[in-house]
Design an enzyme around this catalytic site. Sequence first.
Site, mmCIF file in Angstrom:
data_model
loop_
_atom_site.group_PDB
_atom_site.id
_atom_site.type_symbol
_atom_site.label_atom_id
_atom_site.label_comp_id
_atom_site.label_asym_id
_atom_site.label_seq_id
_atom_site.Cartn_x
_atom_site.Cartn_y
_atom_site.Cartn_z
ATOM 1 N N HIS A 145 50.087 42.819 -21.218
ATOM 2 C CA HIS A 145 49.175 42.515 -20.638
ATOM 3 C C HIS A 145 48.920 43.495 -22.418
ATOM 4 O O HIS A 145 48.127 43.235 -23.173
ATOM 5 C CB HIS A 145 47.776 44.163 -20.172
ATOM 6 C CG HIS A 145 47.329 43.111 -19.066
ATOM 7 N ND1 HIS A 145 47.732 42.937 -18.239
ATOM 8 C CD2 HIS A 145 45.990 42.415 -18.572
ATOM 9 C CE1 HIS A 145 47.127 42.208 -17.373
ATOM 10 N NE2 HIS A 145 46.157 42.195 -17.345
ATOM 11 N N HIS A 196 51.214 50.596 -15.118
ATOM 12 C CA HIS A 196 52.380 50.545 -15.842
ATOM 13 C C HIS A 196 52.668 52.378 -16.593
ATOM 14 O O HIS A 196 52.008 52.754 -15.867
ATOM 15 C CB HIS A 196 52.431 49.987 -17.017
ATOM 16 C CG HIS A 196 52.693 48.743 -16.886
ATOM 17 N ND1 HIS A 196 53.573 47.652 -16.984
ATOM 18 C CD2 HIS A 196 51.135 47.322 -16.747
ATOM 19 C CE1 HIS A 196 53.196 46.584 -16.774
ATOM 20 N NE2 HIS A 196 51.754 46.247 -16.852
#
Length: 406
Positions: A145, A196
Amino acid sequence: MESVVWQGLALSGILSWILIACYFDFTNKFRSLLQPWASLHVVRGTSTILKIQKHQHRALDALFSGLSCVVSVPFYTAFLPLLFWSGHGKLARQMTLLMAFCDYLGNCIKDVVSAPRPNCPPVRRITATKDEEDNALEYGLPSSHTLNTVCLSGFLVYYVLSYIQSEDACVKLGAVALACLLVGLIGFGRIYLGMHSLIDIIGGLVIGLVILAIWLTVHEYVDAFIVSAQNVTSFWAALSFLLLFAYPTPEFPTPSFEYHTAFDGVAFGIVAGVQQTYQQFHHEAVPRIFTSQLTIPAFLGRMLVGIPTILMVKFCSKALAKWILPVVSSTLGIPIKSTSYIPMLNGSTTEKKSSEIKQSSYIHKMLFFSNQDLFDVDTGIRFLQYAGLAWSVVDLVPSLFSHLRL
């Protein structure tokens, strides 16, 4: 003639790399060097994630989940056809190829390093959509992303500033600031959602900036090649095929290869369609949205015609590939299996054998490098399905617009 020579040299170089990388087992060698370092930073970053998640709130959950959806691959896949139909074909095809480049390189690095995501628990992982649940099955480093947002927002800012030809420093600074703000929110949001660790975000940021710098250097040459060079479709078909071979083997199976196969097909379909119809539908003088030549009602009419058409083509391409590929394989005497698309081929082997094949090198899924008993036909089906979808966006649907005077 020069174009044909360098095309042959490029394909030969990729093929040579595949053979050398397989022979010397580069993937496992790189992984043995990088994975321990990355895993250590993921563990150390857990405390940072927990500190951020102490401030959890439903509004923040919704905000960052929504932002993650807006910059996801499915969103870009839905947005890019509208960009083509709005008259900004050059921007659309360059963003499509940039997206394919980001997706391929980012997923390659993920599967080479095979670094874990933050442990859940103690980290709270929020997966608001099915797409996010699938993303959680991938490895963590780098953050796709973050990488995609850096590249696509950066290139969009570059294109818009070039298009409006503004010399106002405030406009340029404001555009860059907005892109940086979006990247910052996405990166922070991925940590907040537990998807993450900090090292993944930093990795995505650095790799994204490198890819963006490379793309800003070569994008005009790539676009000129697509619209005016010779043997473009055959070259891109061979390139797409070799990129499937060149994809590294992860430590354990992940959806990353499937995502690459889909976008590999999209890139091929776009290139093939644009190369054939550039003079008719994609040249720089085509009508653009917000002008008298392409009004808002006309653009809405394009959406009403185009979206159902490309969905129908996607369905038909998948059905056709599911019928043709098994027939061709049977004719050639190639034993096949299907992980998900063809149920009758799913039970061809025992669960243990299927697991062994699924975890084998993706190169071994391809035909003439295979030392496995079965060929996974899903790879070909997925590629043809998305290639058909992309071709319809730039060839079939614009033809319909022309006939309907939209």
